[in-house]
Design a protein around this motif. Structure first.
Motif, PDB file in Angstrom:
ATOM      1  N   ALA A 299     -17.696 -13.955  -2.795  1.00  0.00           N
ATOM      2  CA  ALA A 299     -18.717 -12.908  -2.773  1.00  0.00           C
ATOM      3  C   ALA A 299     -20.108 -13.523  -2.760  1.00  0.00           C
TER       4      ALA A 299
ATOM      5  N   GLN B 198     -21.041 -16.067  -1.324  1.00  0.00           N
ATOM      6  CA  GLN B 198     -21.381 -16.587  -0.003  1.00  0.00           C
ATOM      7  C   GLN B 198     -21.906 -15.501   0.921  1.00  0.00           C
ATOM      8  N   ASP B 199     -21.629 -14.229   0.612  1.00  0.00           N
ATOM      9  CA  ASP B 199     -22.131 -13.138   1.431  1.00  0.00           C
ATOM     10  C   ASP B 199     -23.657 -13.090   1.353  1.00  0.00           C
TER      11      ASP B 199
ATOM     12  N   THR C 209     -27.015 -10.742   2.471  1.00  0.00           N
ATOM     13  CA  THR C 209     -27.442  -9.418   2.933  1.00  0.00           C
ATOM     14  C   THR C 209     -28.816  -9.523   3.565  1.00  0.00           C
TER      15      THR C 209
ATOM     16  N   GLU D  18     -21.327  -6.762  11.845  1.00  0.00           N
ATOM     17  CA  GLU D  18     -20.601  -7.263  10.674  1.00  0.00           C
ATOM     18  C   GLU D  18     -19.143  -7.565  11.002  1.00  0.00           C
TER      19      GLU D  18
ATOM     20  N   PRO E 110     -18.405 -12.065   9.640  1.00  0.00           N
ATOM     21  CA  PRO E 110     -18.067 -11.892   8.227  1.00  0.00           C
ATOM     22  C   PRO E 110     -18.945 -12.769   7.342  1.00  0.00           C
ATOM     23  N   GLY E 111     -19.316 -12.207   6.202  1.00  0.00           N
ATOM     24  CA  GLY E 111     -20.185 -12.948   5.291  1.00  0.00           C
ATOM     25  C   GLY E 111     -21.644 -12.594   5.429  1.00  0.00           C
ATOM     26  N   ILE E 112     -22.009 -11.856   6.501  1.00  0.00           N
ATOM     27  CA  ILE E 112     -23.388 -11.398   6.660  1.00  0.00           C
ATOM     28  C   ILE E 112     -23.385  -9.873   6.648  1.00  0.00           C
ATOM     29  N   LYS E 113     -24.063  -9.303   5.679  1.00  0.00           N
ATOM     30  CA  LYS E 113     -24.219  -7.864   5.584  1.00  0.00           C
ATOM     31  C   LYS E 113     -25.639  -7.498   6.024  1.00  0.00           C
TER      32      LYS E 113
ATOM     33  N   HIS F 151     -33.186 -16.210   4.125  1.00  0.00           N
ATOM     34  CA  HIS F 151     -31.941 -16.206   4.890  1.00  0.00           C
ATOM     35  C   HIS F 151     -32.228 -16.338   6.393  1.00  0.00           C
TER      36      HIS F 151
ATOM     37  N   GLU G 255     -29.131 -16.971   8.770  1.00  0.00           N
ATOM     38  CA  GLU G 255     -28.324 -15.790   9.051  1.00  0.00           C
ATOM     39  C   GLU G 255     -29.114 -14.781   9.882  1.00  0.00           C
TER      40      GLU G 255
END
Length: 418
Positions: free
Chosen positions: A21, A23-24, A26, A49, A53-56, A310, A313
């Motif tokens: 979690a 690692q996610d 946002t 998404e 995965p892992g980027i919200k 971020h 990302e």
């Protein structure tokens, strides 16, 4: 299993889940387009998404009129989102010059866009680009297909044909030939002068020549659109002088007018209001066979907050915006806001497809006053509003309007002072 072993296993599982979690990431998007919220939440963000995965992603718009002030306050406080929706030209350029937006010149997605598409989010010399283009709006004329069929008129391709169509509707008397008022001023310039103008000043060729000081607003290419506008007066219906923008929209959608000088942003709204079939035609050229030019105006883009924690990302999201998946999703969710990517996007809405098809026939340009030329006083954009209105009303000649605009521009803009 022993109790101690079970507890150990549960703790290990919990730690692993917590690590996953953690690692996610946002990402938060700042925007003024609060009418787009459902589209982002239901279509665009889930699509991103699913493959990342892992980027919200969260879309957090502000009220349109408040956006510049709200965004500036958040940036000052260090609380702004990772991704910043960019208005065209000077507002975003100001943010970049202040170090608020990151340089995205070398982002892979930029190869998906032409120089014209990127021009609204570049430094004046074009050396740096700081927002990924999202969409443009295209100008032309929306028409009532039922009315055209009733009177047996065809889509006009030349100016002579255009005025012949207007004369036919005027003589018939059952329809106002063209729905546009002058009360709010901006329509006369935006859907009038800058709609038909690119065919006269040859789009980017003339616009850039004006910026360089190689052409003047008193040149024939810049006065001629005013001459056409001066002829519109007798086709706009009684009381057009007091007619507001919403009035014009209502007149057309109620079926009382045959033609509406338009921006493609009207498509979604008009689709829900009319009970007749609509079509669109591009600004007619002077003579059959002439090259055509359209106002394909850069409207919205997305940039990277230079202070984002971020950025890696965020750049993944920005690169995704150059893909066909994003461009098709966005353009078809918002018909009339067209992808600026070089690769064509097929439109599901037939009226939107008609507008965007002109890109394959004509050269695209942007509104003549939006880059550089409206930074001083008098403001050329606002002056073009009132000049267009004055010419349509017959209160100022096309030549006098051009001379007034040229004098105003030359009073503060050095390249026009020679």
């Amino acid at each position: 299993m022993k109790k101690s072993t079970l507890i150990g296993t549960m703790m290990a599982t919990s730690v692993l889940a917590g690590a996953a979690a953690a690692q996610d990431v946002t990402l938060t998007i700042e925007s003024w387009r609060n009418d787009d919220l459902a589209i982002w939440q239901d279509k665009i963000i889930p699509a991103f998404e699913a493959s990342n995965p892992g980027i919200k992603v969260k879309f957090t718009p502000s009220a349109p009129a408040e956006y510049p002030a709200v965004l500036n306050a958040k940036l000052e406080a260090g609380s702004a989102g990772d991704l910043i929706t960019c208005k065209p030209f000077d507002h975003s350029l100001g943010l970049y010059n202040a170090g608020r937006l990151a340089d995205l010149t070398d982002l892979a997605a930029m190869s998906s866009f032409s120089d014209v598409a990127k021009s609204a989010w570049q430094t004046d010399d074009g050396a740096q680009t700081f927002c990924v283009p999202m969409a443009s709006v295209i100008h032309g004329f929306i028409y009532n297909k039922d009315a055209f069929a009733e009177l047996g008129v065809e889509i006009p391709e030349t100016e002579a044909e255009f005025f012949a169509v207007l004369d036919t509707f005027k003589e018939d008397g059952n329809y106002i030939p063209m729905a546009m008022g002058t009360n709010d001023q901006w329509e006369a310039a935006t859907m009038g002068y800058n709609n038909i103008g690119p065919n006269y000043w040859k789009g980017e060729e003339g616009r850039l020549a004006l910026i360089k000081g190689e052409q003047k607003l008193t040149d024939e290419a810049w006065v001629a659109p005013f001459r056409q506008l001066a002829k519109w007066k007798s086709y706009l219906g009684d009381g057009f002088e007091a007619q507001t923008y919403p009035d014009s929209q209502n007149i057309f959608t109620l079926g009382r007018a045959a033609i509406y000088p338009a921006g493609s942003w009207e498509i979604s709204g008009f689709n829900t209001l009319v009970d007749f079939e609509m079509g669109a035609f591009k600004p007619p050229v002077a003579n059959a066979g002439d090259d055509c030019y359209i106002s394909d105006h850069t409207d919205i883009a997305l940039g990277l907050n230079a202070a984002s924690e971020h950025s890696k990302e965020a750049k993944i999201f920005l690169d995704w915006m150059g893909t066909s998946e994003f461009t098709s999703l966005y353009a078809n969710s918002l018909p009339g806001f067209f992808s600026l990517a070089s690769a064509p996007v097929a439109m599901e809405d037939p009226l939107a497809q008609e507008f965007v098809s002109w890109r394959s026939d004509c050269k695209s340009s942007i509104r003549s006053t939006y880059q550089i030329l409206s930074r001083g006083t008098p403001n050329l954009e606002n002056e073009t509003w009132n000049a267009s209105v004055a010419v349509i009303k017959g209160e100022e000649s096309p030549e006098d309007a051009g001379a007034r605009l040229q004098t105003g521009l030359a009073s503060w803009y050095e390249p026009q002072q020679n």
